[in-house]
Design an enzyme around this catalytic site. Structure first.
Site, PDB file in Angstrom:
ATOM      1  CB  CYS A  35      -0.849  -0.157   1.284  1.00 45.23           C
ATOM      2  SG  CYS A  35      -0.026  -0.006   2.892  1.00 45.23           S
ATOM      3  CG  ASN A  49      -2.252  -5.957   5.800  1.00 43.92           C
ATOM      4  OD1 ASN A  49      -2.745  -6.348   4.847  1.00 43.92           O
ATOM      5  ND2 ASN A  49      -0.897  -5.619   6.356  1.00 43.92           N
ATOM      6  CG  HIS A  69       2.733  -0.813  12.571  1.00 46.22           C
ATOM      7  ND1 HIS A  69       1.708  -1.300  11.588  1.00 46.22           N
ATOM      8  CD2 HIS A  69       3.620  -1.938  12.732  1.00 46.22           C
ATOM      9  CE1 HIS A  69       2.070  -2.365  11.237  1.00 46.22           C
ATOM     10  NE2 HIS A  69       3.020  -2.988  11.881  1.00 46.22           N
ATOM     11  CD  GLU A 115      -2.825   1.109  12.826  1.00 45.78           C
ATOM     12  OE1 GLU A 115      -2.460   0.486  11.959  1.00 45.78           O
ATOM     13  OE2 GLU A 115      -3.903   1.827  12.916  1.00 45.78           O
ATOM     14  CB  SER A 167       1.298  -9.195   7.804  1.00 46.04           C
ATOM     15  OG  SER A 167       0.363  -8.321   7.216  1.00 46.04           O
TER      16      SER A 167
HETATM   17  S1  SF4 Z   1      -2.982   2.763   6.855  1.00 47.86           S
HETATM   18 FE1  SF4 Z   1      -1.762   0.979   6.755  1.00 47.86          FE
HETATM   19  S2  SF4 Z   1      -2.732   0.036   5.052  1.00 47.86           S
HETATM   20 FE2  SF4 Z   1      -3.429   2.018   4.844  1.00 47.86          FE
HETATM   21  S3  SF4 Z   1      -2.030   3.102   3.622  1.00 47.86           S
HETATM   22 FE3  SF4 Z   1      -0.993   3.154   5.764  1.00 47.86          FE
HETATM   23  S4  SF4 Z   1       0.482   1.607   6.135  1.00 47.86           S
HETATM   24 FE4  SF4 Z   1      -1.202   1.089   4.222  1.00 47.86          FE
END
Ligand code: SF4
Length: 278
Positions: free
Chosen positions: A12, A220, A72, A124, A218
């Protein structure tokens, strides 16, 4: 076997940004360390180490002049400690996480009981909890309806771990409504996460098997794996192609590929290429 890659699979914006910042720092003569592994991907962490970006597991492990904060984010206490140590800080906290931290602090400063919806112990979430606590109000980390405090009282503010599912958020807000409680919601679920999750839900319903690529630690990626299991009966969570066995795909005509936000493109490409030979 047809191999179909899910839309929005792979790294991402926040992870790419963190990696770019780390690779830039690799040229620094004084050395740099990330505070914790930069991303949940052992291959990338090893590659960074080879380029001189080590990992400090704790504040005490820091020996380099430059410290990279991962996407995070960190708690206010850690930020203060890094400043006190005189570290040069490269802050790769994802802007979406920063937004959630600010919302947590603001809600708390305005006297709300802050609910952080997320996974207890995730860095996070620990950060969000600490930023909320910094504002002086009550804070609860909640990962299911059962964890909502019995004595929860207004005013209530909600922030959400960026990688959480909309389903969790909906279930919690529904329960609060059932209890007749009002709340101020900051839906801080990142659109990269929801787009990835929606694409996976759609794909998993239309294939014989799903392969989810990404670190086992991870969150996610794990969430993508769990979503796939809801919609597809044959699902594999792997970090590399070595973990797959061709014999598991004998009756499979179509396989979908999903990848977590910390999975680099070359890793996805190698799995796709290999599956196409099955
Ligand atoms: S919040 Fe997390 S998933 Fe979304 S762009 Fe940022 S790092 Fe990536």
């Amino acid at each position: 076997m047809e191999v179909i890659l899910a839309d929005h699979a792979g790294a991402c914006y926040g992870v790419k940004r963190a990696l770019d910042l780390a690779y830039e720092a690799a040229g620094a003569s004084t050395g740099a360390q990330t505070l914790g592994p930069l991303i949940h991907n052992s291959g990338v962490v090893k590659e960074l180490e080879e380029k001189g970006i080590g990992v400090a597991s704790t504040l005490d492990d820091i020996s380099a002049d430059t410290v990279i904060i991962r996407s995070h984010g960190v708690t206010p206490e850690v930020l203060d400690a890094l400043n006190e140590k005189g570290c040069h800080i490269i802050d790769a906290t994802c802007p979406h996480v920063l937004r959630a931290q600010k919302a947590a602090l603001d809600l708390s400063e305005r006297g709300n009981w802050v609910l952080v919806l997320g996974e207890k112990g995730h860095p996070e979430v620990d950060g969000l909890k600490a930023w909320a606590a910094c504002g002086g109000g009550k804070v609860s980390v909640v990962s299911s309806i059962d964890e909502l405090p019995d004595n929860l009282a207004e005013p209530i503010g909600i922030v959400v771990q960026t990688t959480q599912t909309e389903e969790l958020l909906e279930s919690i807000t529904q329960e609060l409504a059932n209890r007749g409680l009002h709340f101020e919601l900051h839906n801080t679920i990142c659109s990269a996460t929801s787009k990835r999750q929606n694409a996976v839900i759609e794909l998993a319903q239309n294939v014989d098997a799903m392969v989810v690529i990404g670190g086992k630690n991870s969150s996610n990626t794990t969430r993508l794996f769990e979503l796939c299991q809801k919609y597809c009966h044959l699902v594999f969570h792997i970090e590399s192609i070595d973990e797959l066995d061709k014999s598991s795909f004998l009756d499979v005509k179509t396989v979908g590929i999903a990848a977590g936000a910390s999975t680099p493109d070359p890793q996805i490409a190698s799995v796709v290429d290999c599956l196409r030979t099955y």
